[in-house]
Design an enzyme around this catalytic site. Structure first.
Site, PDB file in Angstrom:
ATOM      1  N   CYS A 134      -4.673   8.986   9.813  1.00 21.38           N
ATOM      2  CA  CYS A 134      -4.865   8.221  11.060  1.00 21.38           C
ATOM      3  C   CYS A 134      -4.681   9.126  12.281  1.00 21.38           C
ATOM      4  O   CYS A 134      -3.878  10.061  12.239  1.00 21.38           O
ATOM      5  CB  CYS A 134      -3.816   7.126  11.164  1.00 21.38           C
ATOM      6  SG  CYS A 134      -4.190   5.642  10.256  1.00 21.38           S
ATOM      7  N   ILE A 161       8.477   6.347  16.890  1.00 22.16           N
ATOM      8  CA  ILE A 161       8.163   7.072  15.649  1.00 22.16           C
ATOM      9  C   ILE A 161       6.960   8.003  15.855  1.00 22.16           C
ATOM     10  O   ILE A 161       7.010   9.173  15.491  1.00 22.16           O
ATOM     11  CB  ILE A 161       7.859   6.092  14.485  1.00 22.16           C
ATOM     12  CG1 ILE A 161       9.002   5.085  14.317  1.00 22.16           C
ATOM     13  CG2 ILE A 161       7.594   6.864  13.182  1.00 22.16           C
ATOM     14  CD1 ILE A 161      10.294   5.641  13.785  1.00 22.16           C
ATOM     15  N   ARG A 174      -3.539  11.015   4.611  1.00 25.33           N
ATOM     16  CA  ARG A 174      -2.351  11.839   4.746  1.00 25.33           C
ATOM     17  C   ARG A 174      -1.412  11.750   3.534  1.00 25.33           C
ATOM     18  O   ARG A 174      -0.763  12.733   3.151  1.00 25.33           O
ATOM     19  CB  ARG A 174      -1.638  11.365   6.012  1.00 25.33           C
ATOM     20  CG  ARG A 174      -0.448  12.114   6.380  1.00 25.33           C
ATOM     21  CD  ARG A 174       0.170  11.557   7.635  1.00 25.33           C
ATOM     22  NE  ARG A 174       1.575  11.905   7.652  1.00 25.33           N
ATOM     23  CZ  ARG A 174       2.037  13.101   7.981  1.00 25.33           C
ATOM     24  NH1 ARG A 174       1.203  14.041   8.356  1.00 25.33           N
ATOM     25  NH2 ARG A 174       3.322  13.365   7.940  1.00 25.33           N
ATOM     26  N   ARG A 224       1.555  14.447  13.572  1.00 26.76           N
ATOM     27  CA  ARG A 224       1.925  14.172  12.187  1.00 26.76           C
ATOM     28  C   ARG A 224       1.922  15.409  11.291  1.00 26.76           C
ATOM     29  O   ARG A 224       1.129  15.524  10.359  1.00 26.76           O
ATOM     30  CB  ARG A 224       1.015  13.092  11.592  1.00 26.76           C
ATOM     31  CG  ARG A 224       1.029  11.826  12.382  1.00 26.76           C
ATOM     32  CD  ARG A 224       0.288  10.717  11.701  1.00 26.76           C
ATOM     33  NE  ARG A 224       1.125  10.038  10.727  1.00 26.76           N
ATOM     34  CZ  ARG A 224       0.700   9.012   9.989  1.00 26.76           C
ATOM     35  NH1 ARG A 224      -0.528   8.584  10.100  1.00 26.76           N
ATOM     36  NH2 ARG A 224       1.513   8.438   9.140  1.00 26.76           N
ATOM     37  N   PRO A 225       2.808  16.332  11.551  1.00 25.83           N
ATOM     38  CA  PRO A 225       2.870  17.533  10.705  1.00 25.83           C
ATOM     39  C   PRO A 225       3.496  17.237   9.342  1.00 25.83           C
ATOM     40  O   PRO A 225       3.936  16.113   9.089  1.00 25.83           O
ATOM     41  CB  PRO A 225       3.779  18.471  11.514  1.00 25.83           C
ATOM     42  CG  PRO A 225       4.619  17.564  12.332  1.00 25.83           C
ATOM     43  CD  PRO A 225       3.828  16.316  12.581  1.00 25.83           C
ATOM     44  N   VAL A 226       3.543  18.240   8.457  1.00 27.15           N
ATOM     45  CA  VAL A 226       4.176  18.061   7.135  1.00 27.15           C
ATOM     46  C   VAL A 226       5.323  19.052   6.939  1.00 27.15           C
ATOM     47  O   VAL A 226       5.751  19.301   5.821  1.00 27.15           O
ATOM     48  CB  VAL A 226       3.159  18.180   5.966  1.00 27.15           C
ATOM     49  CG1 VAL A 226       2.182  17.026   5.968  1.00 27.15           C
ATOM     50  CG2 VAL A 226       2.443  19.519   5.984  1.00 27.15           C
ATOM     51  N   ASP A 227       5.824  19.605   8.058  1.00 24.50           N
ATOM     52  CA  ASP A 227       6.879  20.620   7.944  1.00 24.50           C
ATOM     53  C   ASP A 227       8.118  20.117   7.196  1.00 24.50           C
ATOM     54  O   ASP A 227       8.748  20.863   6.447  1.00 24.50           O
ATOM     55  CB  ASP A 227       7.268  21.127   9.344  1.00 24.50           C
ATOM     56  CG  ASP A 227       7.660  19.998  10.282  1.00 24.50           C
ATOM     57  OD1 ASP A 227       6.985  18.955  10.256  1.00 24.50           O
ATOM     58  OD2 ASP A 227       8.641  20.148  11.031  1.00 24.50           O
ATOM     59  N   LEU A 228       8.465  18.845   7.357  1.00 29.05           N
ATOM     60  CA  LEU A 228       9.671  18.335   6.701  1.00 29.05           C
ATOM     61  C   LEU A 228       9.499  18.288   5.179  1.00 29.05           C
ATOM     62  O   LEU A 228      10.434  18.537   4.427  1.00 29.05           O
ATOM     63  CB  LEU A 228      10.016  16.932   7.223  1.00 29.05           C
ATOM     64  CG  LEU A 228      10.288  16.840   8.735  1.00 29.05           C
ATOM     65  CD1 LEU A 228      10.494  15.392   9.148  1.00 29.05           C
ATOM     66  CD2 LEU A 228      11.505  17.678   9.106  1.00 29.05           C
ATOM     67  N   LYS A 284       0.844  -1.205   0.000  1.00 30.88           N
ATOM     68  CA  LYS A 284       0.000   0.000   0.000  1.00 30.88           C
ATOM     69  C   LYS A 284       0.877   1.252   0.000  1.00 30.88           C
ATOM     70  O   LYS A 284       0.689   2.152  -0.815  1.00 30.88           O
ATOM     71  CB  LYS A 284      -0.888   0.003   1.252  1.00 30.88           C
ATOM     72  CG  LYS A 284      -1.563   1.328   1.530  1.00 30.88           C
ATOM     73  CD  LYS A 284      -2.397   1.286   2.788  1.00 30.88           C
ATOM     74  CE  LYS A 284      -1.681   1.638   4.065  1.00 30.88           C
ATOM     75  NZ  LYS A 284      -1.411   3.067   4.287  1.00 30.88           N
ATOM     76  N   ASN A 285       1.838   1.292   0.925  1.00 34.45           N
ATOM     77  CA  ASN A 285       2.618   2.525   1.078  1.00 34.45           C
ATOM     78  C   ASN A 285       3.518   2.797  -0.119  1.00 34.45           C
ATOM     79  O   ASN A 285       3.843   3.950  -0.399  1.00 34.45           O
ATOM     80  CB  ASN A 285       3.443   2.483   2.370  1.00 34.45           C
ATOM     81  CG  ASN A 285       2.557   2.657   3.594  1.00 34.45           C
ATOM     82  OD1 ASN A 285       1.378   2.990   3.470  1.00 34.45           O
ATOM     83  ND2 ASN A 285       3.115   2.422   4.777  1.00 34.45           N
ATOM     84  N   ASP A 306       4.642   0.175  12.110  1.00 32.86           N
ATOM     85  CA  ASP A 306       3.393  -0.378  11.583  1.00 32.86           C
ATOM     86  C   ASP A 306       3.176  -1.844  11.967  1.00 32.86           C
ATOM     87  O   ASP A 306       2.143  -2.424  11.616  1.00 32.86           O
ATOM     88  CB  ASP A 306       3.357  -0.234  10.046  1.00 32.86           C
ATOM     89  CG  ASP A 306       3.101   1.202   9.613  1.00 32.86           C
ATOM     90  OD1 ASP A 306       2.786   2.042  10.477  1.00 32.86           O
ATOM     91  OD2 ASP A 306       3.215   1.483   8.403  1.00 32.86           O
ATOM     92  N   ARG A 361      -8.655   0.118   4.616  1.00 32.02           N
ATOM     93  CA  ARG A 361      -7.682   1.035   4.013  1.00 32.02           C
ATOM     94  C   ARG A 361      -6.388   0.295   3.681  1.00 32.02           C
ATOM     95  O   ARG A 361      -5.677   0.707   2.761  1.00 32.02           O
ATOM     96  CB  ARG A 361      -7.351   2.173   4.990  1.00 32.02           C
ATOM     97  CG  ARG A 361      -8.480   3.163   5.182  1.00 32.02           C
ATOM     98  CD  ARG A 361      -8.030   4.306   6.076  1.00 32.02           C
ATOM     99  NE  ARG A 361      -6.692   4.727   5.665  1.00 32.02           N
ATOM    100  CZ  ARG A 361      -5.787   5.230   6.491  1.00 32.02           C
ATOM    101  NH1 ARG A 361      -6.058   5.404   7.756  1.00 32.02           N
ATOM    102  NH2 ARG A 361      -4.595   5.580   6.034  1.00 32.02           N
TER     103      ARG A 361
END
Ligand code: UD1
Length: 421
Positions: A118, A330, A94, A123-127, A22-23, A308, A400
């Site tokens: 999830c 994580i 996400r 879980r930011p997206v700054d990176l 999936k990923n 996971d 999912r």
């Protein structure tokens, strides 16, 4: 809303085919946006997250058609008329943020909603955003959207990730393929899904070195071409089904499984008393004699123990001989399965990022609720070994990430059925 009913007891024997990851598929699909030629993905998993990514790409103007019952995806981005990824789709998943890098790289502009996903921590997206800025992108956050521009196109640069991020590495890798000049990414993620993406991009004509190590170097090219690529095996689905005979006894062969995808996980299985052997078709897993032994686990970026698989492993250790300590390094707030396992009779204490699991003789069936994708499958596995019936509700999380879970486990003798609701 559907739920899954599981009756505990009975060994599992048989084979389980492992799907494409999936990923990996969720990052390979947006790679279509980098080229006006077709991209064909084989070995795609059939999951609701893939359907969500399909809807998102279609909303941008991409053509996505699925063949062979969804196992082959034909994607084309020759007519992208929209560069805005709307909140209504992005909030569901996400991984939608992965369209940002490719859109920006090919068209010099993109507007993407900040994602949901999830409920496992902030879980930011700054990176992702910092990495694209290092390639010359100008970003503005407005009304819950990232407004990104790269006038004159992206430029190669050095990206030093302060912490390892799978998604940010993927976004930057895709963007850098079309940036002018050389990009060097330090402290990049090393996950097999990154290696798979790099291999696909290389088939499309990208110049990439070092995937699978912490330093990836990309030499930008003017355009990318079409390609056909087979999605790598899903190591998380693999690890999940490898645990099934560990819970129930018996022997299961996971078809398509590879040790190099689950090395750290296999070390812990061995320590817990579960044997794994390579076969010409995959990996065969059996429970050695006696009770599962307690083991300590720390989740880490690849090649460490994957976050996971933490929930599934915790469920197994609930009935181990002794006390196990699990450290989640994580994601914050990724022990939501613990209270549900406690409802089934487990003895677990959670303190911040640590969970102490004291093994009990047996779990007992109960009504439980899934709170995220991996938590939901951990409750199913726990139910397979518990006394009596377990009903896991809110299984839309499960859909999912796991295709045909009832059929796959049922074929090995598990008592499991879906209750439509
Ligand atoms: C991916 C996987 C997910 C897996 C995770 C870690 C997909 C679609 N999902 O998620 O199943 O659990 O890797 O192996 O591939 N972080 C930041 N800022 C950012 C990005 C991340 O602080 O901009 C933090 C996260 O909150 C987390 C850590 O970095 O604590 C790692 O997250 P990351 O590797 O980015 O996970 P995802 O790519 O979202």
């Amino acid at each position: 809303m559907d739920s899954i009913l599981v009756r505990g007891g009975g060994e599992l024997h048989g084979e389980i085919p492992i799907a494409g990851a999936k990923n990996a598929c969720l990052t390979l699909m947006p790679a279509t946006l980098l080229s006006d030629e077709p991209l064909t993905l084989t070995n795609a998993p059939r999951l609701s997250d893939i359907a969500t990514m399909t809807t998102l790409l279609q909303s941008l103007g991409a053509e996505v058609s699925s063949m062979q019952q969804g196992q082959v995806l034909a994607l084309s981005s020759h007519d992208i008329h929209n560069r805005r990824a709307d909140y209504d789709i992005v909030r569901k998943m996400r991984a939608s943020i992965l369209v940002l890098g490719p859109l920006l790289a090919r068209f010099g502009e993109a507007v993407v909603s900040l994602p949901g996903g999830c409920a496992i921590g902030a879980r930011p997206v700054d990176l992702h955003l910092r990495a694209l800025e290092a390639l010359g992108a100008e970003l503005e956050l407005r009304d819950g959207y990232v407004h990104a521009k790269a006038v004159g196109g992206l430029k190669g640069g050095t990206i030093d990730f302060p912490l390892v991020s799978v998604g940010a590495t993927e976004n930057a890798l895709m963007a850098a393929t079309l940036a002018r000049g050389t990009t060097v990414m330090n402290n990049a993620a090393r996950e097999p899904e990154i290696v798979d993406l790099a291999q696909c991009l290389r088939r499309m004509g990208a110049q990439i070195d070092g995937e699978g190590t912490s330093t990836i170097t990309i030499q930008g090219v003017d355009t990318l071409n079409g390609a056909t690529h087979a999605v790598v095996t899903d190591r998380i689905e693999l690890g999940t089904y490898m645990l099934a005979p560990a819970f129930c006894g018996g022997e299961v062969e996971c078809i398509g499984g590879r040790i190099d995808l689950v090395g750290a996980f296999c070390e812990k299985l061995d320590a817990a008393g579960i044997s794994v052997t390579e076969t010409p078709r995959g990996l065969k897993v059996a429970r050695k004699n006696g009770r599962i032994r307690a083991v300590d686990i720390e989740t880490e970026p690849f090649p460490g123990f994957p976050t996971d698989l933490q929930a599934q492993m915790m469920a197994l250790l609930c009935t181990a001989d002794g006390t196990s300590v699990l450290e989640e390094k994580i994601f914050e707030n990724r022990f939501m399965h613990a209270p549900e396992l406690i409802r089934m009779g487990a003895d677990i204490d959670v303190h911040g990022g640590h969970a102490t699991v004291r093994g009990v003789e047996k779990l007992k069936g109960a009504r439980v609720m899934a709170t995220d994708l991996r938590a939901s499958v951990s409750l199913i596995l726990a139910g397979l070994a518990a006394e009596g019936e377990t009903v896991v509700s809110r299984v839309y999380h499960l859909d999912r990430g796991y295709e045909r879970v009832e059929q796959k486990l049922g074929a090995c003798g598990a008592h499991i059925e879906r209750i439509k609701g």
